[in-house]
Design a protein around this motif. Structure first.
Motif, PDB file in Angstrom:
ATOM      1  N   THR A  67      -6.858  11.745   3.053  1.00  6.66           N
ATOM      2  CA  THR A  67      -6.143  10.908   2.310  1.00  6.66           C
ATOM      3  C   THR A  67      -7.317  10.211   1.395  1.00  6.66           C
ATOM      4  O   THR A  67      -6.971   9.063   0.994  1.00  6.66           O
ATOM      5  CB  THR A  67      -5.411   9.843   3.161  1.00  6.66           C
ATOM      6  N   LEU A  71      -5.738   8.884  -1.825  1.00  3.47           N
ATOM      7  CA  LEU A  71      -5.096   7.603  -1.703  1.00  3.47           C
ATOM      8  C   LEU A  71      -5.647   6.401  -1.297  1.00  3.47           C
ATOM      9  O   LEU A  71      -5.221   5.511  -1.846  1.00  3.47           O
ATOM     10  CB  LEU A  71      -3.986   8.209  -0.416  1.00  3.47           C
ATOM     11  N   ILE A  72      -6.618   6.505  -0.557  1.00  4.11           N
ATOM     12  CA  ILE A  72      -7.507   5.300  -0.188  1.00  4.11           C
ATOM     13  C   ILE A  72      -7.911   4.534  -1.509  1.00  4.11           C
ATOM     14  O   ILE A  72      -7.870   3.365  -1.626  1.00  4.11           O
ATOM     15  CB  ILE A  72      -8.247   5.682   0.771  1.00  4.11           C
ATOM     16  N   LEU A 110       0.715  -1.440   0.113  1.00  2.54           N
ATOM     17  CA  LEU A 110      -0.019  -0.118   0.190  1.00  2.54           C
ATOM     18  C   LEU A 110       0.922   1.288  -0.052  1.00  2.54           C
ATOM     19  O   LEU A 110       1.775   1.253   0.592  1.00  2.54           O
ATOM     20  CB  LEU A 110      -1.006  -0.062   1.263  1.00  2.54           C
ATOM     21  N   LYS A 111       0.427   2.208  -0.944  1.00  3.41           N
ATOM     22  CA  LYS A 111       1.315   3.639  -0.754  1.00  3.41           C
ATOM     23  C   LYS A 111       0.781   4.221   0.555  1.00  3.41           C
ATOM     24  O   LYS A 111      -0.190   4.119   1.022  1.00  3.41           O
ATOM     25  CB  LYS A 111       0.860   4.297  -1.968  1.00  3.41           C
ATOM     26  N   THR A 112       1.825   5.071   0.923  1.00  7.57           N
ATOM     27  CA  THR A 112       1.564   6.025   2.209  1.00  7.57           C
ATOM     28  C   THR A 112       1.561   7.654   1.821  1.00  7.57           C
ATOM     29  O   THR A 112       2.427   7.730   0.532  1.00  7.57           O
ATOM     30  CB  THR A 112       2.661   5.696   3.353  1.00  7.57           C
ATOM     31  N   PRO A 113       0.864   8.461   2.448  1.00  7.66           N
ATOM     32  CA  PRO A 113       1.117   9.715   2.205  1.00  7.66           C
ATOM     33  C   PRO A 113       2.566  10.466   2.200  1.00  7.66           C
ATOM     34  O   PRO A 113       3.273  10.172   3.154  1.00  7.66           O
ATOM     35  CB  PRO A 113       0.331  10.456   2.993  1.00  7.66           C
ATOM     36  N   PRO A 116       1.021   4.725  10.243  1.00  2.98           N
ATOM     37  CA  PRO A 116       0.441   3.617   9.931  1.00  2.98           C
ATOM     38  C   PRO A 116       0.289   2.591  10.804  1.00  2.98           C
ATOM     39  O   PRO A 116       1.548   2.311  11.443  1.00  2.98           O
ATOM     40  CB  PRO A 116       0.716   3.264   8.510  1.00  2.98           C
ATOM     41  N   ASN A 168      -5.249   2.972  -3.159  1.00  3.40           N
ATOM     42  CA  ASN A 168      -4.900   1.470  -2.734  1.00  3.40           C
ATOM     43  C   ASN A 168      -5.801   0.608  -2.973  1.00  3.40           C
ATOM     44  O   ASN A 168      -5.365  -0.328  -3.118  1.00  3.40           O
ATOM     45  CB  ASN A 168      -4.481   1.860  -1.184  1.00  3.40           C
ATOM     46  N   THR A 195      -4.261   5.449   5.039  1.00  4.26           N
ATOM     47  CA  THR A 195      -3.874   4.592   3.847  1.00  4.26           C
ATOM     48  C   THR A 195      -5.101   3.775   3.497  1.00  4.26           C
ATOM     49  O   THR A 195      -5.025   3.025   2.421  1.00  4.26           O
ATOM     50  CB  THR A 195      -2.402   3.871   3.950  1.00  4.26           C
ATOM     51  N   THR A 244       2.261  10.948   9.360  1.00  7.17           N
ATOM     52  CA  THR A 244       1.265   9.688   9.539  1.00  7.17           C
ATOM     53  C   THR A 244       1.932   8.619  10.444  1.00  7.17           C
ATOM     54  O   THR A 244       3.122   8.614  10.425  1.00  7.17           O
ATOM     55  CB  THR A 244       0.908   8.985   8.220  1.00  7.17           C
ATOM     56  N   ASN A 282      -5.480   0.810   5.459  1.00  3.06           N
ATOM     57  CA  ASN A 282      -4.749  -0.285   5.627  1.00  3.06           C
ATOM     58  C   ASN A 282      -5.782  -1.138   6.584  1.00  3.06           C
ATOM     59  O   ASN A 282      -5.734  -2.478   5.887  1.00  3.06           O
ATOM     60  CB  ASN A 282      -3.342   0.136   6.627  1.00  3.06           C
TER      61      ASN A 282
END
Length: 190
Positions: free
Chosen positions: A74, A77-78, A13-16, A23, A81, A52, A21, A54
């Protein structure tokens, strides 16, 4: 950070970028899902302060019916992902303020079987979320609420309907608290 098991196992998964953050670590996430066991399959999931995505994506990978994600910063981004993990068809993403979205869900009569709450530590947000969820019907009668909070954040607000049924500490930084409705606990428990 990756999805541990299920249909999207191993998906990274990509993170900001450039944001503060924190995670959920794979170790804590694995422990959380081991505790939940089969209580994920078929559940309607809400992931607030989702970051994310996650936790909600892990639940989808483990056969949750669907997941609703809320994070103002985010949301894009979600969505990315979820698409990367091929879980986007069962993912609903909201980019609004968490408490405004919770209020909207409550007014619409929406409830969720499994709620993940993982706000930034030491900002009073998990306490505020607990109070809201205690007073509303957003958590289903037989639902489970999992709150991730700092290891030194132990002052729980007074709750009338929710009860902490399990608490686990992970190192010096993190703890998980599991809540269920008191009325349901008289029938069954986690």
């Amino acid at each position: 950070m990756r999805i541990i098991t299920g249909s999207a196992r191993g998906c990274r998964l990509k993170t900001p970028k450039g944001q503060e953050t924190r995670p959920t670590s794979d170790r804590v996430k694995e422990s959380l899902f081991n505790i939940l066991g089969q209580k994920v399959s078929g559940r309607h999931v809400l992931d607030i302060f989702a970051g994310t995505g996650n936790l909600g994506l892990e639940a989808l990978s483990r056969d949750a019916a669907d997941a609703c994600f809320v994070d103002q910063a985010t949301a894009a981004l979600i969505k990315e992902n979820a698409a990367h993990a091929h879980l986007q068809e069962r993912a609903e993403v909201h980019g609004g303020d968490v408490f405004a979205e919770l209020s909207r869900f409550a007014r619409a009569g929406r409830s969720f079987d499994l709620i993940f709450c993982d706000p930034p530590y030491h900002k009073g947000l998990f306490e505020q979320a607990l109070v809201f969820l205690d007073e509303s019907q957003v958590l289903a009668h037989d639902g489970i609420l999992v709150v991730e909070h700092g290891a030194d954040e132990n002052d729980m607000p007074e709750l009338s309907r929710l009860c902490c049924v399990l608490n686990r500490r992970y190192g010096h930084t993190t703890q998980l608290s599991f809540f269920q409705r008191k009325a349901y606990l008289e029938e069954d428990d986690l």
